[in-house]
Write a protein that holds these residues in place. Structure first.
Motif, PDB file in Angstrom:
ATOM      1  N   LYS A   1     -12.088  -3.486  15.939  1.00  0.00           N
ATOM      2  CA  LYS A   1     -11.532  -2.142  16.065  1.00  0.00           C
ATOM      3  C   LYS A   1     -12.513  -1.189  16.751  1.00  0.00           C
ATOM      4  O   LYS A   1     -12.173  -0.063  17.091  1.00  0.00           O
ATOM      5  CB  LYS A   1     -11.118  -1.619  14.692  1.00  0.00           C
ATOM      6  CG  LYS A   1      -9.893  -2.358  14.109  1.00  0.00           C
ATOM      7  CD  LYS A   1      -9.544  -1.828  12.727  1.00  0.00           C
ATOM      8  CE  LYS A   1      -8.397  -2.553  12.053  1.00  0.00           C
ATOM      9  NZ  LYS A   1      -7.069  -2.109  12.517  1.00  0.00           N
TER      10      LYS A   1
ATOM     11  N   LYS B   1       1.556   6.603  13.714  1.00  0.00           N
ATOM     12  CA  LYS B   1       1.517   7.802  12.854  1.00  0.00           C
ATOM     13  C   LYS B   1       0.901   8.983  13.600  1.00  0.00           C
ATOM     14  O   LYS B   1       1.401  10.110  13.523  1.00  0.00           O
ATOM     15  CB  LYS B   1       0.688   7.522  11.592  1.00  0.00           C
ATOM     16  CG  LYS B   1       1.202   6.394  10.730  1.00  0.00           C
ATOM     17  CD  LYS B   1       0.157   6.017   9.663  1.00  0.00           C
ATOM     18  CE  LYS B   1       0.439   4.665   9.060  1.00  0.00           C
ATOM     19  NZ  LYS B   1      -0.741   4.119   8.336  1.00  0.00           N
TER      20      LYS B   1
ATOM     21  N   GLY C   1      -4.884  -2.424   4.212  1.00  0.00           N
ATOM     22  CA  GLY C   1      -4.672  -1.625   5.418  1.00  0.00           C
ATOM     23  C   GLY C   1      -3.281  -1.819   5.959  1.00  0.00           C
ATOM     24  O   GLY C   1      -2.301  -1.757   5.199  1.00  0.00           O
ATOM     25  N   GLY C   2      -3.196  -2.094   7.251  1.00  0.00           N
ATOM     26  CA  GLY C   2      -1.919  -2.114   7.959  1.00  0.00           C
ATOM     27  C   GLY C   2      -0.859  -3.033   7.357  1.00  0.00           C
ATOM     28  O   GLY C   2       0.306  -2.647   7.249  1.00  0.00           O
TER      29      GLY C   2
ATOM     30  N   TRP D   1       5.564   9.920   7.038  1.00  0.00           N
ATOM     31  CA  TRP D   1       4.526  10.256   8.028  1.00  0.00           C
ATOM     32  C   TRP D   1       4.836  11.470   8.880  1.00  0.00           C
ATOM     33  O   TRP D   1       4.049  11.871   9.717  1.00  0.00           O
ATOM     34  CB  TRP D   1       4.210   9.023   8.889  1.00  0.00           C
ATOM     35  CG  TRP D   1       3.657   7.926   8.047  1.00  0.00           C
ATOM     36  CD1 TRP D   1       4.268   6.762   7.701  1.00  0.00           C
ATOM     37  CD2 TRP D   1       2.377   7.917   7.388  1.00  0.00           C
ATOM     38  NE1 TRP D   1       3.460   6.025   6.874  1.00  0.00           N
ATOM     39  CE2 TRP D   1       2.286   6.704   6.667  1.00  0.00           C
ATOM     40  CE3 TRP D   1       1.297   8.804   7.337  1.00  0.00           C
ATOM     41  CZ2 TRP D   1       1.167   6.361   5.901  1.00  0.00           C
ATOM     42  CZ3 TRP D   1       0.184   8.466   6.575  1.00  0.00           C
ATOM     43  CH2 TRP D   1       0.127   7.256   5.877  1.00  0.00           C
TER      44      TRP D   1
ATOM     45  N   ARG E   1       0.478  -1.519   4.166  1.00  0.00           N
ATOM     46  CA  ARG E   1       1.197  -0.271   4.460  1.00  0.00           C
ATOM     47  C   ARG E   1       2.534  -0.573   5.141  1.00  0.00           C
ATOM     48  O   ARG E   1       3.532   0.086   4.892  1.00  0.00           O
ATOM     49  CB  ARG E   1       0.325   0.647   5.314  1.00  0.00           C
ATOM     50  CG  ARG E   1       0.925   2.011   5.593  1.00  0.00           C
ATOM     51  CD  ARG E   1       1.355   2.771   4.330  1.00  0.00           C
ATOM     52  NE  ARG E   1       2.733   3.223   4.439  1.00  0.00           N
ATOM     53  CZ  ARG E   1       3.424   3.808   3.460  1.00  0.00           C
ATOM     54  NH1 ARG E   1       2.880   4.041   2.272  1.00  0.00           N
ATOM     55  NH2 ARG E   1       4.661   4.152   3.644  1.00  0.00           N
TER      56      ARG E   1
ATOM     57  N   GLU F   1      -5.784  -6.581  18.331  1.00  0.00           N
ATOM     58  CA  GLU F   1      -4.979  -5.807  17.376  1.00  0.00           C
ATOM     59  C   GLU F   1      -3.524  -6.229  17.555  1.00  0.00           C
ATOM     60  O   GLU F   1      -2.910  -5.955  18.579  1.00  0.00           O
ATOM     61  CB  GLU F   1      -5.128  -4.313  17.657  1.00  0.00           C
ATOM     62  CG  GLU F   1      -4.468  -3.403  16.631  1.00  0.00           C
ATOM     63  CD  GLU F   1      -5.251  -3.311  15.328  1.00  0.00           C
ATOM     64  OE1 GLU F   1      -4.990  -4.143  14.443  1.00  0.00           O
ATOM     65  OE2 GLU F   1      -6.123  -2.437  15.208  1.00  0.00           O
TER      66      GLU F   1
ATOM     67  N   ALA G   1      -4.884   9.644   4.909  1.00  0.00           N
ATOM     68  CA  ALA G   1      -4.191   9.516   6.198  1.00  0.00           C
ATOM     69  C   ALA G   1      -3.157  10.632   6.362  1.00  0.00           C
ATOM     70  O   ALA G   1      -2.974  11.174   7.454  1.00  0.00           O
ATOM     71  CB  ALA G   1      -3.517   8.146   6.307  1.00  0.00           C
TER      72      ALA G   1
ATOM     73  N   THR H   1      -0.381   0.348  13.296  1.00  0.00           N
ATOM     74  CA  THR H   1       0.656   1.310  12.919  1.00  0.00           C
ATOM     75  C   THR H   1       0.045   2.704  12.830  1.00  0.00           C
ATOM     76  O   THR H   1       0.756   3.702  12.938  1.00  0.00           O
ATOM     77  CB  THR H   1       1.295   0.959  11.563  1.00  0.00           C
ATOM     78  OG1 THR H   1       0.258   0.699  10.608  1.00  0.00           O
ATOM     79  CG2 THR H   1       2.206  -0.257  11.687  1.00  0.00           C
ATOM     80  N   GLY H   2      -1.284   2.760  12.661  1.00  0.00           N
ATOM     81  CA  GLY H   2      -1.972   4.045  12.682  1.00  0.00           C
ATOM     82  C   GLY H   2      -1.658   4.751  14.004  1.00  0.00           C
ATOM     83  O   GLY H   2      -1.363   5.952  14.029  1.00  0.00           O
TER      84      GLY H   2
ATOM     85  N   LEU I   1       0.862  -1.186   0.000  1.00  0.00           N
ATOM     86  CA  LEU I   1       0.000   0.000   0.000  1.00  0.00           C
ATOM     87  C   LEU I   1       0.899   1.237   0.000  1.00  0.00           C
ATOM     88  O   LEU I   1       1.142   1.828   1.048  1.00  0.00           O
ATOM     89  CB  LEU I   1      -0.869  -0.018   1.267  1.00  0.00           C
ATOM     90  CG  LEU I   1      -2.329   0.416   1.193  1.00  0.00           C
ATOM     91  CD1 LEU I   1      -2.890   0.589   2.603  1.00  0.00           C
ATOM     92  CD2 LEU I   1      -2.603   1.622   0.388  1.00  0.00           C
TER      93      LEU I   1
ATOM     94  N   ALA J   1      -9.487   6.465  12.428  1.00  0.00           N
ATOM     95  CA  ALA J   1      -9.238   6.165  11.011  1.00  0.00           C
ATOM     96  C   ALA J   1      -8.495   4.848  10.896  1.00  0.00           C
ATOM     97  O   ALA J   1      -7.358   4.733  11.359  1.00  0.00           O
ATOM     98  CB  ALA J   1      -8.416   7.293  10.372  1.00  0.00           C
ATOM     99  N   LYS J   2      -9.130   3.870  10.281  1.00  0.00           N
ATOM    100  CA  LYS J   2      -8.568   2.521  10.097  1.00  0.00           C
ATOM    101  C   LYS J   2      -9.650   1.679   9.433  1.00  0.00           C
ATOM    102  O   LYS J   2     -10.766   2.154   9.253  1.00  0.00           O
ATOM    103  CB  LYS J   2      -8.173   1.906  11.436  1.00  0.00           C
ATOM    104  CG  LYS J   2      -9.292   1.975  12.497  1.00  0.00           C
ATOM    105  CD  LYS J   2      -8.842   1.423  13.835  1.00  0.00           C
ATOM    106  CE  LYS J   2      -7.881   2.313  14.592  1.00  0.00           C
ATOM    107  NZ  LYS J   2      -6.566   1.748  14.796  1.00  0.00           N
TER     108      LYS J   2
ATOM    109  N   SER K   1      -7.471   6.253   2.688  1.00  0.00           N
ATOM    110  CA  SER K   1      -6.354   5.825   1.847  1.00  0.00           C
ATOM    111  C   SER K   1      -5.089   6.447   2.425  1.00  0.00           C
ATOM    112  O   SER K   1      -5.162   7.244   3.370  1.00  0.00           O
ATOM    113  CB  SER K   1      -6.570   6.350   0.430  1.00  0.00           C
ATOM    114  OG  SER K   1      -6.691   7.766   0.482  1.00  0.00           O
ATOM    115  N   VAL K   2      -3.950   6.107   1.865  1.00  0.00           N
ATOM    116  CA  VAL K   2      -2.700   6.686   2.361  1.00  0.00           C
ATOM    117  C   VAL K   2      -2.751   8.216   2.249  1.00  0.00           C
ATOM    118  O   VAL K   2      -2.400   8.937   3.183  1.00  0.00           O
ATOM    119  CB  VAL K   2      -1.487   6.101   1.607  1.00  0.00           C
ATOM    120  CG1 VAL K   2      -0.213   6.868   1.945  1.00  0.00           C
ATOM    121  CG2 VAL K   2      -1.315   4.618   1.947  1.00  0.00           C
TER     122      VAL K   2
HETATM  123  C1  PLP Z   1      -1.520   3.075   8.628  1.00  0.00           C
HETATM  124  C2  PLP Z   1      -2.658   2.743   7.776  1.00  0.00           C
HETATM  125  C3  PLP Z   1      -3.513   1.687   8.125  1.00  0.00           C
HETATM  126  C4  PLP Z   1      -3.328   0.887   9.400  1.00  0.00           C
HETATM  127  O1  PLP Z   1      -4.034   1.525  10.451  1.00  0.00           O
HETATM  128  P1  PLP Z   1      -4.327   0.767  11.831  1.00  0.00           P
HETATM  129  O2  PLP Z   1      -4.901   1.842  12.682  1.00  0.00           O
HETATM  130  O3  PLP Z   1      -3.006   0.304  12.333  1.00  0.00           O
HETATM  131  O4  PLP Z   1      -5.270  -0.324  11.542  1.00  0.00           O
HETATM  132  C5  PLP Z   1      -4.579   1.408   7.308  1.00  0.00           C
HETATM  133  N1  PLP Z   1      -4.816   2.120   6.189  1.00  0.00           N
HETATM  134  C6  PLP Z   1      -4.030   3.151   5.825  1.00  0.00           C
HETATM  135  C7  PLP Z   1      -4.351   3.905   4.589  1.00  0.00           C
HETATM  136  C8  PLP Z   1      -2.922   3.488   6.601  1.00  0.00           C
HETATM  137  O5  PLP Z   1      -2.149   4.513   6.220  1.00  0.00           O
END
Ligand code: PLP
Length: 802
Positions: free
Chosen positions: A544, A650, A114-115, A461, A118, A642, A623, A646-647, A70, A537-538, A619-620
């Motif tokens: 979650k 960030k 997602g994670g 980030w 990414r 979980e 984010a 990684t969110g 991603l 956001a995730k 999306s990235v």
């Molecule tokens: C970092 C990221 C994720 C992961 O997020 P989590 O909160 O760790 O689940 C998912 N989607 C995008 C677009 C991201 O940048």
């Protein structure tokens, strides 16, 4: 380094050549295309050099196999990594153009859910930055993750046409294509197995440069595309007049790399997915073996030159595929092949959710991949024998641990026994693997298990997504943190410095205003930048717990309706999340959020004290807008579910305060920032396991004793929300009768944590100290650190700088 004058000259020339127009006539896309092509060409010199350097030194190279990458947009990151961002910005300025504008037109490369995807992208960036010879191997999907639109409050999916305007970054390497074979009959001749009557598919690689940060190193992300082989266009069928059938075959073959499966942490068990997995694994390994042979080194020592990393179980067929090549093509015996494979491969586990664990029906698998299946059967036979004879396991234990059982192949078991290293992605997760989920395996092979807590690249980030914050940081501590983000800790020296605090506050304010403008433009909702920007956001998933968040918002709304003049810290709750298209309850949760948003945002009685916003198409790129503007980071998963997240990292790096359960990497964030700089709530790991083991948890007691919860639950199904009473019955039923994610159990604790957030935010000194402490301690979550740990602890690869 390219000078400004040279850059300008190159750009004007490129623009003319590429678009055939003058700068005045050129469209925004022409401007982007010319700039991106030029940047890729700048990177190309170093790309060739890097490959030669790795080959000349015959150094050990890592191949990171992942079914998802991603990556997002490339232009800005490549400019930054080449050290050309300021040059580009100034040159374009002189030409009356705006770099940010031009960069925004690029389509996200969204080849991940997602994670997991990414993480693979952050790892690519870090490997290049550290000059670690590491390359990605994956699938070039024609369509990435669907584009999400919200229509009438519902998620509607549209195809992601990311390749429509061509992809500037990739280079097709047709001469490096390989054939991947499906189906067929296994034959034995002169002691070697081979396949006959297979359906061959051509795998064509597309290479994208992965630019290291100012170090002349460019690694490769190689994504494979499926093409019908010419002979596959069946002329015999064709000449018999079955014209349409001939095309159907071509279409079937090419469907392999057509579209990414839109599931996060869920295994559908479809044959097309199995084809995708074998397709890129087989192509990748064939490619690796082919270039390895050119080095002239002994195949028996493959593991001294090559490391194959298996990102989750999707690429775990790397193990039997490498066995096949070593035995059937290179003529090694079983034992030697097995020893080479185990030393070459390593595996990362990403989840303990049972619905995510890949299991393939033997019937489906053995038909599609007969030779691979034979090898897996043999792996299983030998492993089970070992379990009996070496480890004295009981029949029951052997059944539990076998690779094949109940008519299914268990991919995680295959990955574990075929790898020399198995890692979890955060300390808590790894402990759960060792003591619970993979206990049987840990007991017999403890040395294989290790932890590598996930990380994120601060170049995307922080430096790229939050340039204003980066400037303030550098102003106070110099720019060494860019090389080593652990140095962000030096910010703690300024925590009581009034000017510094003010500058941090100003940057956040600016970023919030930018997000407010985005929200106005996209959702037509006015939000107040003085309110708390609370961001969830995730991916949308029950574990979650977006449900916990929205039910709590409904409670706050009820509270304000009863007492509109309450001294209430204004809040803006911002959600962004895609739901898997077939995950009904997740999609209804989106509808619920949007329904509550409509109600709350338009109720003048509560005087704008709460706003609720659902931003579409997470999306990235989105984010990158959200993280810098967040005050509060929602990391509220059911504890144990979980793996890392990684969110969370960030948000922390951008100065948000985390409201969190002690789950995944939140545990380590807590450890870094200390009790006072994170807001914790909810069940502990022990409590969660106790509740699961006792099978006694019921919600009726909680509902009877908590009028806040009772009221909110009633409102889900009594028409209060202004939609059909049945609309949210499924959400009601799931939390009331089958609350396996403990939404109601944690509600009170979450509400109390949110109260604390309100108090802290009101005291600017407290809040800024919290925010700064988070930024200052985020450096340990740099993926550079994570990658160094993979390199020394798993891959045994050295840095090979120029
Ligand atoms: C970092 C990221 C994720 C992961 O997020 P989590 O909160 O760790 O689940 C998912 N989607 C995008 C677009 C991201 O940048």
């Amino acid at each position: 380094m390219v000078t400004k004058a040279q850059f300008k000259k190159d750009y004007l020339k490129k623009l003319t050549v590429k678009s055939g127009r003058t700068i005045e006539e050129a469209s925004r896309w022409d401007q982007y295309h010319a700039l991106a092509s030029m940047v890729r060409e700048y990177a190309s010199m170093d790309w060739v050099d890097t490959n030669n350097r790795y080959d000349d030194k015959a150094c050990k190279q890592v191949f990171y196999f992942s079914i998802e990458f991603l990556t997002g947009k490339f232009l800005m990151n490549n400019l930054i990594n080449l050290g050309l961002d300021e040059t580009a910005s100034e040159v374009l300025d002189e030409l009356g153009l705006d770099l940010e504008d031009i960069a925004s037109i690029e389509k996200d490369q969204g080849l991940g859910n997602g994670g997991l995807g990414r993480l693979a992208a952050c790892f690519m960036d870090s490997m290049a930055a550290l000059a670690i010879p590491g390359h990605g191997c994956g699938i070039r999907y024609n369509y990435g993750l669907f584009e999400q639109k919200i229509i009438n409050g519902y998620q509607v999916e549209f195809p992601d046409r990311w390749l429509n305007n061509r992809n500037v970054w990739e280079v097709k390497k047709a001469d490096k294509s390989v054939e991947v074979h499906f189906y067929g009959d296994v034959k034995l001749e002169n002691g070697r197995y081979f396949l006959e009557n297979t359906t061959p598919v051509l795998a064509v690689p597309y290479d994208t440069p992965v630019v290291g940060y100012k170090n002349d190193t460019v690694n490769t992300l190689r994504l494979w595309s499926a093409q019908a082989i010419n002979k596959e266009f069946d002329y015999s069928t064709f000449s018999r007049g079955e014209y349409m059938d001939a095309f159907k075959k071509k279409y079937d073959v090419e469907s392999i790399s057509q579209v990414l499966y839109p599931n996060d942490s869920y295994d559908e068990g479809k044959v097309l997915r199995l084809k995708q997995e074998y397709f890129f694994v087989s192509a990748g390994i064939q490619g690796i073996i082919r270039s390895f042979k050119k080095l002239g080194k002994p195949m028996a020592k493959l593991y001294d030159y090559i490391s194959i990393h298996i990102n989750d179980t999707h690429p775990s067929m790397a193990i039997p595929e490498l066995m096949r090549i070593l035995m059937d093509e290179e003529g090694f015996g079983w034992d030697e092949s097995w020893s080479i494979v185990e030393k070459t491969c390593s595996y990362t586990n990403h989840t303990i959710l049972s619905e995510a664990l890949e299991k393939w029906p033997v019937e489906m698998f053995s038909k599609l991949l007969p030779r691979i299946y034979m090898i897996i059967e043999e792996i299983n036979k030998r492993f089970c024998l070992d379990l009996f004879e070496v480890y004295h396991k009981t029949q029951e234990e052997v059944n539990r641990m076998a690779v094949i059982g109940h008519g299914e192949i268990r991919m995680a078991h295959l990955a574990i026994i075929g790898s020399h290293s198995i890692n979890g992605v955060a300390r808590l997760h790894t402990e759960i693997l060792k003591n619970k989920e993979l206990k049987d395996f840990y007991n017999i092979m403890p040395a294989k298990f290790n932890n590598k807590t996930n990380g994120i690249t601060h170049r995307r980030w922080l430096i790229n997504s939050n340039p204003e914050l980066s400037k303030v940081i550098t102003k106070y501590i110099g720019d060494y943190w860019i090389r080593d983000p652990q140095h962000l800790r030096e910010l703690m020296k300024f925590i009581d410095d009034k000017d510094f605090r003010q500058e941090i506050d100003d940057v956040k304010r600016k970023n919030k205003e930018a997000l407010a403008a985005y929200i106005l433009k996209h959702n037509n909702i006015v939000v107040n930048p003085d309110s708390i920007f609370d961001v969830h956001a995730k991916r949308l998933h029950e574990y979650k717990r977006q449900t916990l968040n929205i039910l709590h918002i409904m409670y706050l709304y009820n509270r304000l309706l009863k007492n509109p003049d309450e001294d209430f810290v204004p809040r803006t709750f911002i959600f962004a999340a895609k739901a898997a298209p077939s995950y009904y309850i997740a999609k209804q949760t989106i509808k619920l959020i949007n329904t509550v948003a409509d109600l709350v945002n338009n109720d003048t009685r509560i005087k704008d004290k709460i706003k609720v916003v659902f931003l579409e198409n997470y999306s990235v790129s989105l984010a990158e807008i959200l993280m810098p503007a967040a005050d509060v980071s929602e990391q509220i998963s059911t504890t144990t579910k979980e793996a890392s997240g990684t969110g969370n990292m960030k948000f922390m790096m951008n100065g948000a305060v985390t409201i969190a359960t002690l789950d995944g990497a939140n545990v380590e964030i807590h450890e870094q920032v200390g009790e006072d700089n994170i807001v914790l709530f909810g069940l502990t790991e022990e409590e969660v396991y106790e509740l699961y083991e006792r099978h006694e948890y019921k919600t009726d007691h909680i509902i009877e004793n908590d009028p806040r919860i009772k009221e909110v639950l009633d409102q889900l199904i009594n028409g209060f929300l202004g939609v059909d009473k049945e609309e949210f019955q499924i959400i009601y039923d799931s939390v009331v009768y089958n609350d396996e994610y403990f939404v109601l159990k944690d509600f009170d604790s979450y509400a109390a944590a949110q109260e604390r957030i309100g108090h802290y935010y009101t005291d600017e000194d407290i809040w800024l100290k919290m925010a700064i402490t988070n930024i200052a301690h985020s450096g340990v979550f740099s993926s550079d650190k994570t990658i160094q740990e993979y390199a020394s602890g798993i891959w045994e690869t050295d840095r090979v700088p120029k």
